[in-house]
Design a protein around this motif. Sequence first.
Motif, mmCIF file in Angstrom:
data_model
loop_
_atom_site.group_PDB
_atom_site.id
_atom_site.type_symbol
_atom_site.label_atom_id
_atom_site.label_comp_id
_atom_site.label_asym_id
_atom_site.label_seq_id
_atom_site.Cartn_x
_atom_site.Cartn_y
_atom_site.Cartn_z
ATOM 1 N N ARG A 9 0.858 -1.178 0.000
ATOM 2 C CA ARG A 9 0.000 0.000 0.000
ATOM 3 C C ARG A 9 0.895 1.229 0.000
ATOM 4 O O ARG A 9 1.744 1.376 0.875
ATOM 5 N N SER A 10 0.705 2.102 -0.961
ATOM 6 C CA SER A 10 1.531 3.311 -1.063
ATOM 7 C C SER A 10 0.979 4.407 -0.160
ATOM 8 O O SER A 10 -0.235 4.645 -0.114
ATOM 9 N N ALA A 11 1.864 5.057 0.564
ATOM 10 C CA ALA A 11 1.473 6.170 1.422
ATOM 11 C C ALA A 11 1.211 7.406 0.566
ATOM 12 O O ALA A 11 1.750 7.544 -0.538
ATOM 13 N N PRO A 12 0.404 8.327 1.046
ATOM 14 C CA PRO A 12 0.078 9.519 0.248
ATOM 15 C C PRO A 12 1.172 10.580 0.319
ATOM 16 O O PRO A 12 2.109 10.498 1.112
ATOM 17 N N HIS A 38 8.837 0.240 -7.649
ATOM 18 C CA HIS A 38 8.205 0.026 -8.950
ATOM 19 C C HIS A 38 7.138 -1.067 -8.915
ATOM 20 O O HIS A 38 6.496 -1.309 -9.941
ATOM 21 N N LEU A 39 6.943 -1.715 -7.775
ATOM 22 C CA LEU A 39 5.905 -2.735 -7.694
ATOM 23 C C LEU A 39 4.523 -2.075 -7.680
ATOM 24 O O LEU A 39 4.351 -0.997 -7.109
ATOM 25 N N PRO A 40 3.533 -2.710 -8.270
ATOM 26 C CA PRO A 40 2.174 -2.128 -8.258
ATOM 27 C C PRO A 40 1.518 -2.295 -6.899
ATOM 28 O O PRO A 40 2.014 -3.013 -6.009
ATOM 29 N N GLU A 41 0.365 -1.639 -6.739
ATOM 30 C CA GLU A 41 -0.407 -1.758 -5.501
ATOM 31 C C GLU A 41 -0.894 -3.198 -5.341
ATOM 32 O O GLU A 41 -1.340 -3.831 -6.300
ATOM 33 N N GLY A 42 -0.815 -3.699 -4.107
ATOM 34 C CA GLY A 42 -1.261 -5.051 -3.827
ATOM 35 C C GLY A 42 -0.244 -6.126 -4.134
ATOM 36 O O GLY A 42 -0.576 -7.317 -4.077
ATOM 37 N N ALA A 43 0.989 -5.761 -4.462
ATOM 38 C CA ALA A 43 2.015 -6.765 -4.749
ATOM 39 C C ALA A 43 2.429 -7.488 -3.473
ATOM 40 O O ALA A 43 2.388 -6.927 -2.375
ATOM 41 N N ASP A 44 2.829 -8.729 -3.624
ATOM 42 C CA ASP A 44 3.265 -9.541 -2.488
ATOM 43 C C ASP A 44 4.579 -8.983 -1.946
ATOM 44 O O ASP A 44 5.545 -8.825 -2.681
ATOM 45 N N TRP A 90 -7.804 -10.646 10.148
ATOM 46 C CA TRP A 90 -6.696 -9.711 10.091
ATOM 47 C C TRP A 90 -5.942 -9.923 8.788
ATOM 48 O O TRP A 90 -5.656 -11.059 8.395
ATOM 49 N N VAL A 91 -5.646 -8.827 8.102
ATOM 50 C CA VAL A 91 -4.842 -8.876 6.896
ATOM 51 C C VAL A 91 -3.533 -8.139 7.162
ATOM 52 O O VAL A 91 -3.454 -7.263 8.019
ATOM 53 N N PHE A 92 -2.497 -8.529 6.422
ATOM 54 C CA PHE A 92 -1.159 -7.990 6.629
ATOM 55 C C PHE A 92 -0.797 -7.134 5.411
ATOM 56 O O PHE A 92 -0.858 -7.621 4.280
ATOM 57 N N ARG A 93 -0.448 -5.896 5.673
ATOM 58 C CA ARG A 93 -0.117 -4.960 4.608
ATOM 59 C C ARG A 93 1.219 -4.296 4.906
ATOM 60 O O ARG A 93 1.602 -4.157 6.059
ATOM 61 N N THR A 94 1.903 -3.900 3.844
ATOM 62 C CA THR A 94 3.160 -3.170 3.957
ATOM 63 C C THR A 94 2.954 -1.797 3.327
ATOM 64 O O THR A 94 2.742 -1.693 2.121
ATOM 65 N N PHE A 95 2.976 -0.766 4.144
ATOM 66 C CA PHE A 95 2.827 0.601 3.655
ATOM 67 C C PHE A 95 4.206 1.109 3.226
ATOM 68 O O PHE A 95 5.181 1.046 3.995
ATOM 69 N N TRP A 96 4.258 1.611 2.007
ATOM 70 C CA TRP A 96 5.524 2.025 1.404
ATOM 71 C C TRP A 96 5.477 3.509 1.080
ATOM 72 O O TRP A 96 4.483 4.031 0.587
ATOM 73 N N SER A 97 6.592 4.188 1.364
ATOM 74 C CA SER A 97 6.727 5.608 1.047
ATOM 75 C C SER A 97 8.079 5.831 0.397
ATOM 76 O O SER A 97 9.124 5.538 0.996
ATOM 77 N N ARG A 98 8.052 6.306 -0.844
ATOM 78 C CA ARG A 98 9.302 6.648 -1.526
ATOM 79 C C ARG A 98 10.027 7.762 -0.789
ATOM 80 O O ARG A 98 11.253 7.783 -0.710
ATOM 81 N N ALA A 108 1.057 9.257 13.068
ATOM 82 C CA ALA A 108 -0.144 10.017 12.726
ATOM 83 C C ALA A 108 -0.870 9.402 11.535
ATOM 84 O O ALA A 108 -2.110 9.346 11.503
ATOM 85 N N TYR A 109 -0.127 8.913 10.553
ATOM 86 C CA TYR A 109 -0.773 8.335 9.369
ATOM 87 C C TYR A 109 -1.502 7.042 9.713
ATOM 88 O O TYR A 109 -2.638 6.814 9.261
ATOM 89 N N LEU A 110 -0.882 6.188 10.516
ATOM 90 C CA LEU A 110 -1.549 4.937 10.896
ATOM 91 C C LEU A 110 -2.730 5.200 11.817
ATOM 92 O O LEU A 110 -3.699 4.438 11.812
ATOM 93 N N ALA A 111 -2.670 6.266 12.612
ATOM 94 C CA ALA A 111 -3.845 6.635 13.406
ATOM 95 C C ALA A 111 -4.995 7.052 12.497
ATOM 96 O O ALA A 111 -6.164 6.756 12.771
#
Length: 340
Positions: A9-12, A38-44, A90-98, A108-111
């Motif tokens: 999941r890409s951060a804003p 360069h991976l798309p949203e939802g990539a493993d 529960w689902v597991f996600r990785t939030f990514w920020s360039r 603050a973002y996760l809140a």
Amino acid sequence: MANPGYGKRSAPDQRPRTPQDFAPLPTRERYVAGFIDHLPEGADMSVKQLAKQLPLYGQQAVSTALTALSVAGHLRRVRCPVGADDEMRWVFRTFWSRTARDNEWWTAYLATETATQATGPEPEAATPPPPWVSDEEPPPAPEDPSPGQGPESAAVPKQRTSDQAPDAEPASPAPDTAPAAPQPPEAGPSTAYLALARLGRNDHRLALSADDCAALEAQAAEWLARGVSVDYLNSALTAGLPVKVDSPVGLLRRRLTDKMPPRLPAEDTAPDSPAPTAHRVLMECTDCGRPGHPEALPDGLCRPCRTTHNQTTAETPDHPTEAADIRTHMTNLRDLLKTV
């Protein structure tokens, strides 16, 4: 790609992509970060899957690189609840920020993500009336009575005519023409009744008749009123059954009486209290996967992993041959992405 709901999941509010995005990082971390970016949203984003796609490094090296990227502020791993309360998973996600972020920004973002998940769907707006309907138009009159009844038998009062005496009382409708009182809709079986009725379908030894369910309904409802769930009630009534049950209603009545749960005091909650912890986003330690609140995992690492990372961080420069091989592979990777 990961299953729906999982993965990257890409951060804003990120800067545009440039060739110098990860220049301050070491060669290995810069290589892994460029691939993830360069991976798309939802990539493993699992270590095993990333190692399959990165031929220069194995799983251990990829795991160490992800830990370094977490410390640098580029990613956070979290657990998010999905679904209703009775079927929550529960689902597991990785939030990514360039763009590298500090701990305060991630907290603050996760809140904000927590508030978004705890907020239910917005109520639908009322449909406005058509333009030809006047705002001062009175509501429509009630429907006509059933066939065979005259207008004098309607339930609405009639206006007094000019020839009627002021003190005259309106004639009451005849008993045989009075409209029948509306019957309230028949209520369905209660949750306690249904829980008792399903016992026999799950275990034939506890088959109850309709009269038996009605006789035990009040006791089962008392259990549910004390805050227990239907699953808890079923487990308490079906645990440790004998091989043969001669009187299911007698056995269940005894268990409902003897195993009655205690009544807990009501918790004082403010009207604007935050969402319960079961609905909150939990961050995971990027290294060991230990869950915790974002403020308790600075740099995305728990205390033991953060201490180990600080002790084992190498200050030696990269090997020239390794850096050249990575630059060549990155060039080939960019050419391949352009052709896709």
